[in-house]
Write an enzyme that holds these catalytic residues in place. Structure first.
Site, PDB file in Angstrom:
ATOM      1  N   ARG A   1      43.427   5.037  -9.018  1.00 40.09           N
ATOM      2  CA  ARG A   1      44.507   5.711  -9.747  1.00 40.09           C
ATOM      3  C   ARG A   1      43.943   6.844 -10.597  1.00 40.09           C
ATOM      4  O   ARG A   1      42.813   6.796 -11.082  1.00 40.09           O
ATOM      5  CB  ARG A   1      45.245   4.722 -10.657  1.00 40.09           C
ATOM      6  CG  ARG A   1      45.921   3.586  -9.923  1.00 40.09           C
ATOM      7  CD  ARG A   1      46.672   2.710 -10.913  1.00 40.09           C
ATOM      8  NE  ARG A   1      47.714   3.457 -11.610  1.00 40.09           N
ATOM      9  CZ  ARG A   1      48.358   3.005 -12.682  1.00 40.09           C
ATOM     10  NH1 ARG A   1      48.048   1.808 -13.192  1.00 40.09           N
ATOM     11  NH2 ARG A   1      49.294   3.728 -13.268  1.00 40.09           N
TER      12      ARG A   1
ATOM     13  N   PHE B   1      26.608  18.819 -17.538  1.00 34.40           N
ATOM     14  CA  PHE B   1      26.129  19.842 -16.617  1.00 34.40           C
ATOM     15  C   PHE B   1      26.502  19.481 -15.176  1.00 34.40           C
ATOM     16  O   PHE B   1      26.964  20.326 -14.402  1.00 34.40           O
ATOM     17  CB  PHE B   1      24.615  19.978 -16.753  1.00 34.40           C
ATOM     18  CG  PHE B   1      23.983  20.918 -15.760  1.00 34.40           C
ATOM     19  CD1 PHE B   1      24.069  22.287 -15.922  1.00 34.40           C
ATOM     20  CD2 PHE B   1      23.314  20.419 -14.661  1.00 34.40           C
ATOM     21  CE1 PHE B   1      23.492  23.155 -15.005  1.00 34.40           C
ATOM     22  CE2 PHE B   1      22.729  21.263 -13.736  1.00 34.40           C
ATOM     23  CZ  PHE B   1      22.818  22.639 -13.907  1.00 34.40           C
ATOM     24  N   SER B   2      26.340  18.216 -14.817  1.00 37.15           N
ATOM     25  CA  SER B   2      26.682  17.766 -13.473  1.00 37.15           C
ATOM     26  C   SER B   2      28.172  17.896 -13.195  1.00 37.15           C
ATOM     27  O   SER B   2      28.587  18.076 -12.043  1.00 37.15           O
ATOM     28  CB  SER B   2      26.252  16.308 -13.271  1.00 37.15           C
ATOM     29  OG  SER B   2      24.857  16.161 -13.430  1.00 37.15           O
TER      30      SER B   2
ATOM     31  N   ASP C   1      14.594   9.713 -19.684  1.00 36.94           N
ATOM     32  CA  ASP C   1      15.666   9.964 -20.652  1.00 36.94           C
ATOM     33  C   ASP C   1      16.409   8.685 -21.025  1.00 36.94           C
ATOM     34  O   ASP C   1      16.903   8.549 -22.143  1.00 36.94           O
ATOM     35  CB  ASP C   1      16.643  10.992 -20.085  1.00 36.94           C
ATOM     36  CG  ASP C   1      16.103  12.416 -20.184  1.00 36.94           C
ATOM     37  OD1 ASP C   1      15.107  12.625 -20.909  1.00 36.94           O
ATOM     38  OD2 ASP C   1      16.678  13.317 -19.549  1.00 36.94           O
TER      39      ASP C   1
ATOM     40  N   ASN D   1      23.951  12.304 -26.377  1.00 33.65           N
ATOM     41  CA  ASN D   1      24.255  13.188 -25.250  1.00 33.65           C
ATOM     42  C   ASN D   1      25.745  13.434 -25.095  1.00 33.65           C
ATOM     43  O   ASN D   1      26.213  14.546 -25.279  1.00 33.65           O
ATOM     44  CB  ASN D   1      23.697  12.608 -23.947  1.00 33.65           C
ATOM     45  CG  ASN D   1      22.282  13.049 -23.677  1.00 33.65           C
ATOM     46  OD1 ASN D   1      21.720  13.859 -24.401  1.00 33.65           O
ATOM     47  ND2 ASN D   1      21.692  12.525 -22.620  1.00 33.65           N
TER      48      ASN D   1
END
Length: 345
Positions: free
Chosen positions: A169, A203-204, A83, A158
């Site tokens: 922080r 998705f992750s 990809d 994407n």
């Protein structure tokens, strides 16, 4: 919806295919070279990028600079790699009418059209112009300073992520949709994803999987310190805005993990649908659902049958994953639901 159009090229016309190759692996180089030889034999001009040409060493190929002109006049940008290589090729194809066609030689390869064992079939489809072209929604980004002046911009196929620059922080943000404030919270960042990118970084981070023919944009907070931090699905015509307070952590923009911009103090980031879609060539009839099953190894028989079968590996590749006979039968048995291999879902 994703537009699907037939190939624009016809046999007999002057035809060009640009190769984009992950040259770091010898097996990929060999496959790209053999594919180039077959395309040349069919009368198709093969183009190579100047930074890849020495490793490929393909006689008779046209060498072009790796810039916005590389894919001008090309019919296909054929990608050999994963990809990451596909996203690199998308940068070259974006300002042309060339369609991207990927051969997955990476790990997951959601963007690729075919696997190495099906390359011959794919090359035949190119030679005969037997493929369709999907137009995928892309997104554009403007980075503005505290006075509202645009100081930078980029695009993504994407996703675009607005990320904190100091790991120690929290990044304070105000999220607005179409110019109206929606919420504010502290977080590690916010992702803005296309349907194409919904199976990647978004998705992750806990975002939903969106079928690529759905026109929408996703907003997925990353590790937000808030009660209302669920992923959002917005209109493709919305303008999505993240404002960074001047007294907060510094932020940067990452587009497809390849292009980065810093956000000025007190600045903001606007995300909207890009004017130009990304064109992806399709040869095989597999549905997006079939791709999910294959790429993620999803069990489709049910928990009881999965006790005696390896989940995700029991399907006959040419069958519809939703056909009754496949769900309930064994791989060697005939369909029990009365359907055929060509039945729709």
């Amino acid at each position: 919806m994703t537009e699907v159009s037939p190939a624009l090229w016809a046999p007999g016309a002057s035809r060009h295919v640009l190769l984009t190759v992950h040259t770091g692996r010898q097996d990929i180089v060999e496959l790209a070279c053999s594919s180039a030889a077959r395309l040349a034999k069919a009368g198709i001009t093969v183009r190579l990028l100047e930074n890849e040409a020495p490793d490929l060493d393909i006689e008779g190929a046209h060498v072009v600079a790796a810039d916005a002109e590389a894919a001008r006049g090309a019919e296909i940008v054929m990608v050999f790699g994963g990809d990451g290589t596909f996203l690199r090729a998308a940068e070259l194809a974006r300002y042309s009418n060339a369609a991207l066609m990927g051969v997955n030689l990476g790990r997951v390869g959601f963007l690729a059209e075919t696997e190495p064992e099906a390359v011959e079939e794919t090359l035949t489809a190119i030679e005969r112009c037997e493929y369709s072209v999907e137009k995928r929604l892309a997104i554009e980004v403007d980075v503005l300073d505290d006075a509202g002046a645009v100081v930078g911009g980029t695009w993504a196929l994407n996703e675009v992520s607005v990320e904190k620059m100091e790991r120690s922080r929290v990044l304070d943000v105000v999220l607005a949709i179409d110019g109206r404030p929606l919420t504010s919270f502290g977080c590690d960042g916010i992702l803005f994803s296309t349907p194409t990118g919904s199976t990647a970084y978004a998705f992750s981070a806990g975002g939903p999987v969106v079928w690529p023919d759905v026109e929408a944009m996703l907003v997925v907070p990353s590790n937000a310190h808030a009660l209302f931090s669920r992923p959002l699905v917005t209109s493709p015509d919305s303008v999505l805005t993240v404002v960074i307070p001047a007294d907060g952590n510094r932020a940067r923009v990452s587009a497809d993990g390849r292009r980065a911009l810093e956000v000025p103090e007190g600045g903001r980031v606007d995300v909207r649908r890009a004017d130009r879609s990304v064109r992806i060539a399709r040869v095989h009839k597999a549905t997006f659902g079939d791709r999910l099953v294959a790429k993620f190894g999803l069990p489709v028989r049910g928990f009881r049958d999965a006790r005696t079968h390896d989940p995700g590996h029991e399907l006959i590749p040419t069958r519809n994953v939703l056909a009754r006979g496949i769900v309930s039968g064994n791989p060697g048995e005939e369909d029990r639901g009365g359907g055929t291999d060509d039945d729709g879902a």
